[in-house]
Design a protein around this motif. Structure first.
Motif, PDB file in Angstrom:
ATOM      1  N   ILE A 179     -73.428 -30.399  18.916  1.00 20.79           N
ATOM      2  CA  ILE A 179     -73.586 -30.710  20.348  1.00 20.79           C
ATOM      3  C   ILE A 179     -72.328 -31.381  20.886  1.00 20.79           C
ATOM      4  O   ILE A 179     -71.818 -31.023  21.953  1.00 20.79           O
ATOM      5  N   LYS A 180     -71.791 -32.350  20.131  1.00 22.20           N
ATOM      6  CA  LYS A 180     -70.612 -33.107  20.579  1.00 22.20           C
ATOM      7  C   LYS A 180     -69.394 -32.206  20.746  1.00 22.20           C
ATOM      8  O   LYS A 180     -68.644 -32.327  21.720  1.00 22.20           O
ATOM      9  N   HIS A 181     -69.198 -31.275  19.800  1.00 16.82           N
ATOM     10  CA  HIS A 181     -68.004 -30.426  19.840  1.00 16.82           C
ATOM     11  C   HIS A 181     -68.141 -29.244  20.799  1.00 16.82           C
ATOM     12  O   HIS A 181     -67.164 -28.499  20.966  1.00 16.82           O
ATOM     13  N   ASN A 182     -69.309 -29.058  21.399  1.00 13.31           N
ATOM     14  CA  ASN A 182     -69.469 -27.941  22.339  1.00 13.31           C
ATOM     15  C   ASN A 182     -69.813 -28.405  23.748  1.00 13.31           C
ATOM     16  O   ASN A 182     -70.235 -27.589  24.569  1.00 13.31           O
ATOM     17  N   LEU A 183     -69.603 -29.706  24.020  1.00 12.46           N
ATOM     18  CA  LEU A 183     -69.881 -30.211  25.365  1.00 12.46           C
ATOM     19  C   LEU A 183     -69.000 -29.557  26.422  1.00 12.46           C
ATOM     20  O   LEU A 183     -69.415 -29.406  27.579  1.00 12.46           O
ATOM     21  N   ARG A 184     -67.787 -29.157  26.005  1.00 15.01           N
ATOM     22  CA  ARG A 184     -66.875 -28.542  26.984  1.00 15.01           C
ATOM     23  C   ARG A 184     -67.436 -27.221  27.524  1.00 15.01           C
ATOM     24  O   ARG A 184     -67.015 -26.762  28.591  1.00 15.01           O
ATOM     25  N   LEU A 185     -68.350 -26.606  26.759  1.00 17.69           N
ATOM     26  CA  LEU A 185     -68.952 -25.356  27.239  1.00 17.69           C
ATOM     27  C   LEU A 185     -69.701 -25.563  28.559  1.00 17.69           C
ATOM     28  O   LEU A 185     -69.716 -24.684  29.421  1.00 17.69           O
ATOM     29  N   GLY A 227     -77.457 -28.179  32.106  1.00 19.40           N
ATOM     30  CA  GLY A 227     -76.603 -27.458  31.157  1.00 19.40           C
ATOM     31  C   GLY A 227     -76.660 -28.048  29.756  1.00 19.40           C
ATOM     32  O   GLY A 227     -76.645 -27.312  28.758  1.00 19.40           O
ATOM     33  N   MET A 228     -76.730 -29.379  29.665  1.00 23.02           N
ATOM     34  CA  MET A 228     -76.851 -30.037  28.359  1.00 23.02           C
ATOM     35  C   MET A 228     -78.151 -29.612  27.667  1.00 23.02           C
ATOM     36  O   MET A 228     -78.168 -29.344  26.449  1.00 23.02           O
ATOM     37  N   ARG A 229     -79.238 -29.541  28.435  1.00 24.07           N
ATOM     38  CA  ARG A 229     -80.500 -29.094  27.845  1.00 24.07           C
ATOM     39  C   ARG A 229     -80.387 -27.658  27.343  1.00 24.07           C
ATOM     40  O   ARG A 229     -80.938 -27.311  26.289  1.00 24.07           O
ATOM     41  N   GLY A 230     -79.682 -26.811  28.108  1.00 30.19           N
ATOM     42  CA  GLY A 230     -79.473 -25.436  27.663  1.00 30.19           C
ATOM     43  C   GLY A 230     -78.642 -25.369  26.388  1.00 30.19           C
ATOM     44  O   GLY A 230     -78.926 -24.561  25.494  1.00 30.19           O
ATOM     45  N   LEU A 231     -77.604 -26.227  26.282  1.00 29.96           N
ATOM     46  CA  LEU A 231     -76.774 -26.260  25.067  1.00 29.96           C
ATOM     47  C   LEU A 231     -77.603 -26.681  23.858  1.00 29.96           C
ATOM     48  O   LEU A 231     -77.492 -26.095  22.769  1.00 29.96           O
ATOM     49  N   ILE A 232     -78.445 -27.707  24.020  1.00 29.81           N
ATOM     50  CA  ILE A 232     -79.289 -28.174  22.907  1.00 29.81           C
ATOM     51  C   ILE A 232     -80.269 -27.075  22.497  1.00 29.81           C
ATOM     52  O   ILE A 232     -80.493 -26.842  21.299  1.00 29.81           O
ATOM     53  N   THR A 233     -80.829 -26.364  23.485  1.00 28.01           N
ATOM     54  CA  THR A 233     -81.734 -25.250  23.167  1.00 28.01           C
ATOM     55  C   THR A 233     -81.004 -24.174  22.386  1.00 28.01           C
ATOM     56  O   THR A 233     -81.530 -23.618  21.405  1.00 28.01           O
ATOM     57  N   ALA A 234     -79.770 -23.854  22.795  1.00 27.85           N
ATOM     58  CA  ALA A 234     -78.988 -22.820  22.104  1.00 27.85           C
ATOM     59  C   ALA A 234     -78.711 -23.218  20.660  1.00 27.85           C
ATOM     60  O   ALA A 234     -78.818 -22.398  19.741  1.00 27.85           O
ATOM     61  N   ILE A 235     -78.349 -24.489  20.419  1.00 30.85           N
ATOM     62  CA  ILE A 235     -78.046 -24.949  19.057  1.00 30.85           C
ATOM     63  C   ILE A 235     -79.309 -24.947  18.200  1.00 30.85           C
ATOM     64  O   ILE A 235     -79.265 -24.601  17.014  1.00 30.85           O
ATOM     65  N   ASP A 236     -80.443 -25.325  18.796  1.00 27.77           N
ATOM     66  CA  ASP A 236     -81.695 -25.319  18.023  1.00 27.77           C
ATOM     67  C   ASP A 236     -82.151 -23.910  17.668  1.00 27.77           C
ATOM     68  O   ASP A 236     -82.754 -23.692  16.618  1.00 27.77           O
ATOM     69  N   ARG A 237     -81.859 -22.949  18.521  1.00 28.39           N
ATOM     70  CA  ARG A 237     -82.327 -21.579  18.289  1.00 28.39           C
ATOM     71  C   ARG A 237     -81.286 -20.693  17.610  1.00 28.39           C
ATOM     72  O   ARG A 237     -81.597 -19.558  17.248  1.00 28.39           O
ATOM     73  N   PHE A 238     -80.079 -21.165  17.448  1.00 27.81           N
ATOM     74  CA  PHE A 238     -78.984 -20.326  16.945  1.00 27.81           C
ATOM     75  C   PHE A 238     -79.243 -19.900  15.504  1.00 27.81           C
ATOM     76  O   PHE A 238     -79.640 -20.710  14.658  1.00 27.81           O
ATOM     77  N   GLU A 239     -79.025 -18.612  15.212  1.00 31.27           N
ATOM     78  CA  GLU A 239     -79.177 -18.073  13.869  1.00 31.27           C
ATOM     79  C   GLU A 239     -77.872 -17.383  13.464  1.00 31.27           C
ATOM     80  O   GLU A 239     -77.554 -16.296  13.973  1.00 31.27           O
ATOM     81  N   PRO A 240     -77.103 -17.978  12.549  1.00 28.75           N
ATOM     82  CA  PRO A 240     -75.800 -17.406  12.166  1.00 28.75           C
ATOM     83  C   PRO A 240     -75.901 -16.003  11.567  1.00 28.75           C
ATOM     84  O   PRO A 240     -74.959 -15.213  11.661  1.00 28.75           O
ATOM     85  N   LYS A 241     -77.056 -15.686  10.955  1.00 34.61           N
ATOM     86  CA  LYS A 241     -77.181 -14.372  10.318  1.00 34.61           C
ATOM     87  C   LYS A 241     -77.152 -13.234  11.319  1.00 34.61           C
ATOM     88  O   LYS A 241     -76.920 -12.079  10.938  1.00 34.61           O
ATOM     89  N   ARG A 242     -77.397 -13.528  12.572  1.00 36.20           N
ATOM     90  CA  ARG A 242     -77.351 -12.488  13.609  1.00 36.20           C
ATOM     91  C   ARG A 242     -75.913 -12.084  13.939  1.00 36.20           C
ATOM     92  O   ARG A 242     -75.695 -11.141  14.696  1.00 36.20           O
ATOM     93  N   LYS A 243     -74.932 -12.859  13.465  1.00 35.16           N
ATOM     94  CA  LYS A 243     -73.496 -12.566  13.644  1.00 35.16           C
ATOM     95  C   LYS A 243     -73.054 -12.671  15.100  1.00 35.16           C
ATOM     96  O   LYS A 243     -72.098 -12.003  15.525  1.00 35.16           O
ATOM     97  N   PHE A 244     -73.742 -13.499  15.889  1.00 31.35           N
ATOM     98  CA  PHE A 244     -73.261 -13.841  17.224  1.00 31.35           C
ATOM     99  C   PHE A 244     -72.422 -15.108  17.114  1.00 31.35           C
ATOM    100  O   PHE A 244     -72.644 -15.941  16.235  1.00 31.35           O
TER     101      PHE A 244
END
Length: 548
Positions: free
Chosen positions: A315-321, A346-363
């Motif tokens: 979260i800290k390293h992606n705040l600039r997004l 936007g911060m809530r959206g970033l936290i949602t993205a990090i919680d739902r992110f799956e690296p195996k999807r290759k996004f």
């Protein structure tokens, strides 16, 4: 009343007396009481009522085919479904209402009048009765989804996917799934199974077991449990079914479930933590989590600590997004009073993205996070209290604003409405609709630019409390304006002029017809339609909270 002309007798007076007596007595009046009011013998009253009822029943019997005609013409999707009988019953109620309200002096045909009331009763039954769970606001969206599926079926030659339907309708996937979930069919327990031809109720009732050993048939509980699990997210439902053996294959450990669903042991730990928190109603202890997943308390503490540290670091390293999305897509708000609110969204959206992110999807996380941040900001703009602009009008409002800025620099003056409409190639009605929806919303604590008094001081009446109990009508007036603005423009104008709500006194139908340049009959129709809409329960409740 249509039976007012039966047997050459004027029934209107008799029926009106009967209604008045019923209201005053609070019960059905006797024939002797009616006869005393209209100077007739009891025998004559009985005969007249009997003849009138017979005429009414005969009319209903001879017009039953109207119900089937309406079903085949307007509700073909339900003619072969389990709701057919329920809708026919609703149509019958509409036919009876039409016959009771029909007035031959109006020179309408009974078939035309009855068709309207039958269709109205069926639609109302579909949106308010117990055999359907589709809310009133979702019914129109469900019909659009159905039509889009049929169009895509003929175009593609196959059943369309959910993504193709969403793209055709230009709605969000969440909205699409919400409508489908609400529109799941509800079958009658007397419906027969397509294979065994047995009624579903036979698999639930246990006639032989009553009083024997008090064993209960678990079918109802099983159906209810499936409904509850289907209301969860797909992965959550699968985990619960496999964890507790609800799929008929026995209980499984978290490792087995993780292998089946291709998720990590850490993800399973988080899901167990969420389950425990819901069941216990509090934050679970490490010892309770460790007991569920067969790990030591020290290991669980370490796993949770490492997971939280990794999440906070992401979260800290992606705040600039968040700032990148604000500068790229929402430049109009970067210097306004809404900037901090939108950054929070936007911060809530970033936290949602990090919680739902799956690296195996290759996004990439930046791509996935950008989508969720933008989605959260737009949703906040369209659902929060600081704006009333509907979701579909926000993009048009931005285009109008950009066009005004361009014309301002090109012409060296403020552009007129006609110039903006010509630049954007939209209709004047659409332009005015967007401007009306985009009016700014001011806080009641905002100070007036001249008097420096807060707007709320003009509404509240502190001195009048407890004196003579007079209520300040300002709030009721605002609520009434809101309700009238929700009607169509002509209907709103007719009601305002008819009942003097525009401050110029009551006016007759002829005067209103002259003002609006339409016929007197059209004014009457607008008035009837508006009054029917104003009787809707949502509008009545909205006004009632300002009266009581």
């Amino acid at each position: 009343m249509i039976i007012a002309q039966v047997d050459g007798f004027d029934w209107t007076a008799l029926l009106e007396v009967k209604d008045e007596l019923q209201k005053s007595l609070g019960r059905e009046p006797r024939e002797a009481e009616i006869a005393g009011e209209i100077n007739m013998s009891v025998a004559e009253v009985k005969m007249k009522i009997k003849v009138g009822k017979a005429a009414r029943n005969k009319l209903i019997k001879h017009n039953l085919r109207l119900v089937l005609f309406v079903m085949n013409k307007y509700f073909q999707d339900f003619t072969n479904g389990p709701k057919f009988q329920d809708l026919c019953q609703a149509g019958m109620r509409g036919l009876i209402t039409a016959i009771d309200r029909f007035e031959p002096k109006r020179k309408f045909r009974l078939s035309t009048y009855g068709l309207f009331w039958i269709r109205h009763a069926i639609i109302r039954s579909m949106t308010t009765s117990n055999f359907t769970r589709v809310p009133f606001g979702l019914e129109s969206v469900r019909v659009e989804i159905y039509k889009a599926k049929m169009e895509l079926l003929f175009e593609l030659g196959r059943l369309p996917t959910d993504e193709e339907v969403v793209e055709r309708l230009k709605i969000s996937p969440e909205r699409y799934h919400e409508v489908l979930r609400a529109a799941k069919p509800v079958y009658s327990l007397n419906t027969k199974h397509s294979v065994t031809q047995e009624e579903f109720i036979n698999g639930i009732t246990d006639v032989d077991g009553v009083g024997a050993d008090n064993r209960r048939q678990p079918a109802l509980l099983r159906l209810a449990l499936d409904d509850v699990l289907d209301s969860l997210k797909p992965k959550e439902s699968l985990v619960i079914r496999q964890r507790y053996g609800l799929d008929g294959k026995g209980d499984r450990t978290l490792g087995e479930i993780a292998g089946n669903l291709n998720i990590s042991r850490e993800m399973a730990l988080l899901e167990v933590k969420d389950e425990l928190q819901k069941s216990l109603g509090r934050e679970p202890r490490e010892a309770e989590i460790a007991g569920e997943i067969n790990m030591s308390v020290a290991e669980v503490k370490m796993k949770i600590k490492v997971g939280k540290a990794a999440r906070n670091k992401l979260i800290k390293h992606n705040l600039r997004l968040v700032l990148f999305v604000m500068n790229k897509y929402f430049q109009d708000f970067t210097n306004g009073p809404k900037f901090q609110d939108l950054c929070q969204a936007g911060m809530r959206g970033l936290i949602t993205a990090i919680d739902r992110f799956e690296p195996k999807r290759k996004f990439r996380l930046s791509t996935y996070g950008l989508f969720w941040i933008r989605h959260a900001i737009i949703r906040s703009m369209t659902t929060s209290n600081f704006t009333r602009v509907p979701f579909g009008l926000e993009s048009v409002r931005v285009e109008i604003y950009n066009a005004k800025m361009e014309l301002l620099f090109e012409l060296g003056r403020l552009p007129t409405d006609e110039e903006v409409v010509e630049r954007l190639k939209i209709s004047p009605e659409r332009y005015r609709e967007v401007l009306r929806a985009a009016k700014p919303v001011y806080s009641l604590n905002t100070k007036h630019s001249v008097t420096q008094e807060e707007f709320i001081n003009g509404i509240t009446d502190v001195d009048g409390v407890g004196a003579d109990n007079r209520r300040q009508p300002a709030l009721l007036r605002l609520a009434l304006d809101d309700v009238l603005d929700s009607l169509k423009p002509k209907e709103s104008l007719v009601i305002r002029q008819r009942y003097g709500l525009d401050g110029k006194g009551d006016r007759t139908l002829g005067e209103i017809a002259g003002n609006l340049n339409i016929s007197r009959e059209m004014v009457r129709k607008h008035e009837v339609k508006a009054l029917m809409k104003l009787k809707h329960q949502a509008r009545v409740d909205y006004l009632r909270q300002h009266i009581i």
